[in-house]
Design a protein around this motif. Structure first.
Motif, short mmCIF file in Angstrom:
data_model
loop_
_atom_site.label_atom_id
_atom_site.label_comp_id
_atom_site.label_asym_id
_atom_site.label_seq_id
_atom_site.Cartn_x
_atom_site.Cartn_y
_atom_site.Cartn_z
N GLY A 30 1.99 23.61 39.25
CA GLY A 30 1.12 23.88 37.93
C GLY A 30 0.15 24.91 37.86
N ILE A 31 -0.51 25.01 39.22
CA ILE A 31 -1.80 25.66 39.55
C ILE A 31 -1.85 26.34 40.88
N SER A 32 -2.38 27.36 41.00
CA SER A 32 -2.55 28.13 42.37
C SER A 32 -3.53 29.06 42.46
N LYS A 33 -4.52 29.10 43.36
CA LYS A 33 -5.73 29.89 43.37
C LYS A 33 -5.15 31.38 44.07
N PHE A 34 -5.35 32.45 43.47
CA PHE A 34 -5.27 33.64 44.03
C PHE A 34 -6.01 34.50 44.59
N LYS A 35 -6.50 34.41 45.85
CA LYS A 35 -7.54 34.81 46.37
C LYS A 35 -7.97 36.37 46.24
N LYS A 36 -6.79 37.03 45.88
CA LYS A 36 -6.93 38.60 45.64
C LYS A 36 -7.72 39.14 44.46
N TRP A 37 -7.61 38.30 43.50
CA TRP A 37 -8.19 38.28 42.06
C TRP A 37 -9.26 37.36 41.83
N ASN A 38 -9.52 36.61 42.91
CA ASN A 38 -10.50 35.44 42.83
C ASN A 38 -10.26 34.69 41.62
N ILE A 39 -9.11 34.30 41.11
CA ILE A 39 -9.13 33.42 39.87
C ILE A 39 -8.08 32.25 40.39
N THR A 40 -8.15 31.27 39.45
CA THR A 40 -7.05 30.19 39.63
C THR A 40 -6.18 30.11 38.82
N LEU A 41 -4.88 30.54 38.85
CA LEU A 41 -3.95 30.56 37.70
C LEU A 41 -3.01 29.38 37.47
N THR A 42 -2.64 29.12 36.18
CA THR A 42 -1.77 27.62 35.99
C THR A 42 -0.48 28.23 35.24
N LYS A 43 0.41 27.37 35.32
CA LYS A 43 1.72 27.60 34.72
C LYS A 43 1.47 27.64 33.30
N LYS A 44 0.47 26.78 32.69
CA LYS A 44 0.31 26.75 31.30
C LYS A 44 -0.04 27.91 30.73
N PHE A 45 -1.00 28.75 31.51
CA PHE A 45 -1.29 30.19 31.25
C PHE A 45 -0.18 31.07 30.94
N PHE A 46 0.73 30.94 31.89
CA PHE A 46 2.00 31.89 31.72
C PHE A 46 2.82 31.40 30.69
N GLN A 47 3.03 30.05 30.36
CA GLN A 47 3.97 29.77 29.52
C GLN A 47 3.25 29.94 28.08
N ASP A 48 2.12 29.80 27.91
CA ASP A 48 1.35 30.31 26.59
C ASP A 48 1.46 31.65 26.41
N GLY A 49 1.29 32.60 27.44
CA GLY A 49 1.54 33.93 27.37
C GLY A 49 2.85 34.34 26.74
N ARG A 50 4.00 33.80 27.05
CA ARG A 50 5.38 33.93 26.44
C ARG A 50 5.51 33.69 25.21
N LYS A 51 4.71 32.33 24.62
CA LYS A 51 4.65 32.44 23.06
C LYS A 51 3.76 33.35 22.38
N ASN A 52 2.94 34.19 22.95
CA ASN A 52 2.01 35.05 22.04
C ASN A 52 2.35 36.48 22.45
N LEU A 53 3.53 36.74 22.86
CA LEU A 53 3.94 38.00 22.95
C LEU A 53 3.94 39.03 21.72
N VAL A 54 3.48 40.21 22.09
CA VAL A 54 3.37 41.17 20.74
C VAL A 54 4.34 42.21 20.93
N LEU A 55 4.87 42.40 21.79
CA LEU A 55 5.67 43.77 21.92
C LEU A 55 7.19 43.27 21.87
N LYS A 56 7.40 42.24 22.02
CA LYS A 56 8.82 41.49 21.93
C LYS A 56 9.76 41.94 20.79
N ASN A 57 9.00 42.08 19.59
CA ASN A 57 9.62 42.85 18.57
C ASN A 57 8.45 43.96 17.80
#
Length: 218
Positions: A147-174
């Motif tokens: 559910g979480i991982s640190k990506f050193k190249k971008w120097n950020i910690t990314l979460t599963k919730k971040f990507f799941q929420d992104g899918r709920k807020n797409l603006v170009l799907k329709n």
């Protein structure tokens, strides 16, 4: 520097000065903040023209509350809506840089009557889709399993919730209903946000007043 306290008792740092209408709101990109060169350059322009101007830090960025990995697209959209509803007066032109371009489109859907126009600077609409695909398989797997991982190249910690929420807020799907002026500015050499995203916005948005300005060597 001022702070807005939201309904969760969390502070959002912002800088605002009053002027003529429509005002301008600048929305920074992922892991950036309101002190970047774009924000300060646009502020200088607004002062020169006597326009109202607001810049702010989304939560988890800059001087605002919390850490990046605690928040999602919906949270940052709400930060922008809080600024529109509680700090600014009258119609606003939203200028979104990178991920801020996605947030400005979400705000335009929620507050159509308050938005006079949109300006996207390499707008990263629906960014979480291609962000996930660009991550190494090891990071993708760790996000899925833990559910979480640190990506050193971008120097950020990314979460599963971040990507799941992104899918709920797409603006170009329709198709995207917005009938006011839109300007998209995108460098053809951009390696982080593909110029194709601006083309997709052009195709999906209902406004007949849409311009794309490509910068050949940027």
């Amino acid at each position: 520097m001022a702070y807005f306290i939201n309904n969760l008792n969390q502070k959002i740092a912002y800088k605002y000065f009053k002027g003529k209408s429509p005002g301008i709101i600048f929305i920074h990109g992922l892991t950036s903040d309101m002190e970047g060169k774009k924000a300060l350059t646009i502020q200088k322009y607004a002062r020169k023209k006597g326009l109202s101007f607001l810049r702010f830090d989304c939560r988890g960025h800059g001087k605002s509350y919390g850490n990046f990995h605690n928040f999602t697209i919906a949270d940052w959209k709400n930060d922008l809506l809080d600024m529109i509803d509680n700090i600014t007066k009258g119609p606003q032109i939203l200028i979104g840089s990178s991920l801020g371009g996605w947030l400005m489109m979400l705000a335009a859907k929620s507050r159509k009557s308050k938005i006079a126009g949109l300006i996207g600077l390499a707008p990263a609409a629906d960014a979480t889709i291609y962000m996930m695909n660009e991550l190494p398989k090891t990071v993708q797997n760790e996000i899925q399993k833990k559910g979480i991982s640190k990506f050193k190249k971008w120097n950020i910690t990314l979460t599963k919730k971040f990507f799941q929420d992104g899918r709920k807020n797409l603006v170009l799907k329709n198709n995207f209903s917005f009938n006011k002026p839109v300007i998209l500015i995108h460098g053809l050499q951009d390696k982080d946000v593909s110029p194709e995203i601006s083309r997709k916005i052009l195709k999906k948005i209902s406004s007949n007043k849409v311009q794309i300005r490509y910068l050949k060597n940027s």
